[in-house]
Design a protein around this motif. Structure first.
Motif, mmCIF file in Angstrom:
data_model
loop_
_atom_site.group_PDB
_atom_site.id
_atom_site.type_symbol
_atom_site.label_atom_id
_atom_site.label_comp_id
_atom_site.label_asym_id
_atom_site.label_seq_id
_atom_site.Cartn_x
_atom_site.Cartn_y
_atom_site.Cartn_z
ATOM 1 N N ARG A 120 27.903 7.002 66.350
ATOM 2 C CA ARG A 120 28.363 5.681 66.692
ATOM 3 C C ARG A 120 29.138 5.756 67.998
ATOM 4 N N ILE A 121 30.367 6.547 68.136
ATOM 5 C CA ILE A 121 31.208 6.559 69.293
ATOM 6 C C ILE A 121 30.122 7.179 70.385
ATOM 7 N N GLU A 122 29.054 8.144 70.329
ATOM 8 C CA GLU A 122 28.455 8.637 71.289
ATOM 9 C C GLU A 122 27.517 7.389 71.901
ATOM 10 N N ARG A 123 27.084 6.568 71.097
ATOM 11 C CA ARG A 123 26.423 5.606 71.438
ATOM 12 C C ARG A 123 26.796 4.311 72.284
ATOM 13 N N THR A 124 28.264 4.174 71.463
ATOM 14 C CA THR A 124 28.947 2.928 72.408
ATOM 15 C C THR A 124 29.510 3.424 73.588
ATOM 16 N N ARG A 125 29.864 4.599 73.535
ATOM 17 C CA ARG A 125 30.752 5.270 74.717
ATOM 18 C C ARG A 125 29.904 6.128 75.652
ATOM 19 N N GLY A 126 28.586 5.963 75.545
ATOM 20 C CA GLY A 126 27.587 6.616 76.502
ATOM 21 C C GLY A 126 27.949 8.397 76.779
ATOM 22 N N ILE A 127 28.651 8.976 75.740
ATOM 23 C CA ILE A 127 28.845 10.414 75.740
ATOM 24 C C ILE A 127 28.068 11.178 74.973
ATOM 25 N N SER A 128 28.139 12.509 75.096
ATOM 26 C CA SER A 128 27.536 13.400 74.084
ATOM 27 C C SER A 128 28.664 14.449 73.530
ATOM 28 N N LEU A 129 28.943 14.281 72.125
ATOM 29 C CA LEU A 129 29.889 15.396 71.713
ATOM 30 C C LEU A 129 29.311 16.472 71.326
ATOM 31 N N ASP A 130 29.801 17.714 71.877
ATOM 32 C CA ASP A 130 29.321 19.120 71.350
ATOM 33 C C ASP A 130 29.608 19.354 69.927
ATOM 34 N N GLU A 131 28.737 19.561 69.189
ATOM 35 C CA GLU A 131 28.854 20.016 67.764
ATOM 36 C C GLU A 131 29.778 20.767 67.346
ATOM 37 N N GLU A 132 30.085 21.995 67.967
ATOM 38 C CA GLU A 132 30.893 22.825 67.535
ATOM 39 C C GLU A 132 32.597 22.366 68.040
ATOM 40 N N ALA A 133 32.366 21.487 69.135
ATOM 41 C CA ALA A 133 33.745 20.993 69.060
ATOM 42 C C ALA A 133 34.185 20.047 68.059
ATOM 43 N N LEU A 134 33.065 19.011 67.960
ATOM 44 C CA LEU A 134 33.130 17.973 66.803
ATOM 45 C C LEU A 134 33.526 18.651 65.502
ATOM 46 N N ALA A 135 32.933 19.912 64.960
ATOM 47 C CA ALA A 135 33.447 20.521 64.047
ATOM 48 C C ALA A 135 35.006 20.769 63.976
ATOM 49 N N GLY A 136 35.490 21.361 65.089
ATOM 50 C CA GLY A 136 36.716 21.677 65.100
ATOM 51 C C GLY A 136 37.806 20.256 65.377
ATOM 52 N N ALA A 137 37.226 19.422 65.319
ATOM 53 C CA ALA A 137 38.303 18.111 65.201
ATOM 54 C C ALA A 137 38.446 17.391 63.790
ATOM 55 N N ARG A 138 39.451 18.087 63.154
ATOM 56 C CA ARG A 138 39.866 18.067 61.940
ATOM 57 C C ARG A 138 40.558 16.853 61.391
ATOM 58 N N THR A 139 41.100 16.369 62.593
ATOM 59 C CA THR A 139 42.086 14.999 62.202
ATOM 60 C C THR A 139 41.835 14.081 63.370
ATOM 61 N N PRO A 140 42.298 12.821 63.063
ATOM 62 C CA PRO A 140 42.091 11.684 63.974
ATOM 63 C C PRO A 140 42.461 11.895 65.600
ATOM 64 N N ARG A 141 43.733 12.591 65.508
ATOM 65 C CA ARG A 141 44.204 12.758 66.896
ATOM 66 C C ARG A 141 43.185 13.974 67.728
ATOM 67 N N GLN A 142 42.870 14.857 66.940
ATOM 68 C CA GLN A 142 41.816 15.744 67.562
ATOM 69 C C GLN A 142 40.623 14.995 68.057
ATOM 70 N N LEU A 143 39.946 14.265 67.069
ATOM 71 C CA LEU A 143 38.745 13.374 67.377
ATOM 72 C C LEU A 143 39.120 12.665 68.537
ATOM 73 N N ILE A 144 40.121 11.848 68.549
ATOM 74 C CA ILE A 144 40.530 11.023 69.700
ATOM 75 C C ILE A 144 40.270 11.766 71.148
ATOM 76 N N ASP A 145 41.156 12.876 70.970
ATOM 77 C CA ASP A 145 41.635 13.712 72.342
ATOM 78 C C ASP A 145 40.002 14.302 72.919
ATOM 79 N N LEU A 146 39.275 14.769 71.841
ATOM 80 C CA LEU A 146 37.990 15.108 72.077
ATOM 81 C C LEU A 146 37.025 14.162 72.901
ATOM 82 N N VAL A 147 37.090 12.825 72.278
ATOM 83 C CA VAL A 147 36.391 11.681 72.832
ATOM 84 C C VAL A 147 36.995 11.469 74.197
#
Length: 89
Positions: free
Chosen positions: A52-79
């Motif tokens: 949903r984030i990728e579709r609404t923000r027009g980005i593509s998140l790397d699966e490996e980096a996404l798997a490493g985002a274990r907390t909301p802070r890490q996911l927000i920083d990644l996005v």
């Protein structure tokens, strides 16, 4: 594509839309450094959230980096790092 920063409130909205919430979890609280599993979100829910984030923000998140985002802070920083790169392209 939205150029504005992705915030904790944005993440809360997407989490609720994508996967709902456990009645024992207070997403309105200080959740930035809580593990997603502690918040009741498993990998499938996070994949839906990321989609949903990728579709609404027009980005593509790397699966490996996404798997490493274990907390909301890490996911927000990644996005936000992807949004910054997308804005400079």
């Amino acid at each position: 594509m939205s150029a504005s920063a992705f915030t904790l409130n944005d993440l809360r909205t997407v989490l609720l839309e994508a996967a709902g919430t456990d009645e024992d979890v207070d997403l309105a609280g200080d959740i930035l450094d809580n593990d997603f599993e502690e918040l009741g979100y498993e990998s499938l829910a996070l994949l839906e959230t990321a989609g949903r984030i990728e579709r609404t923000r027009g980005i593509s998140l790397d699966e490996e980096a996404l798997a490493g985002a274990r907390t909301p802070r890490q996911l927000i920083d990644l996005v936000n790092s992807h949004l910054t790169v997308a804005a400079t392209v």
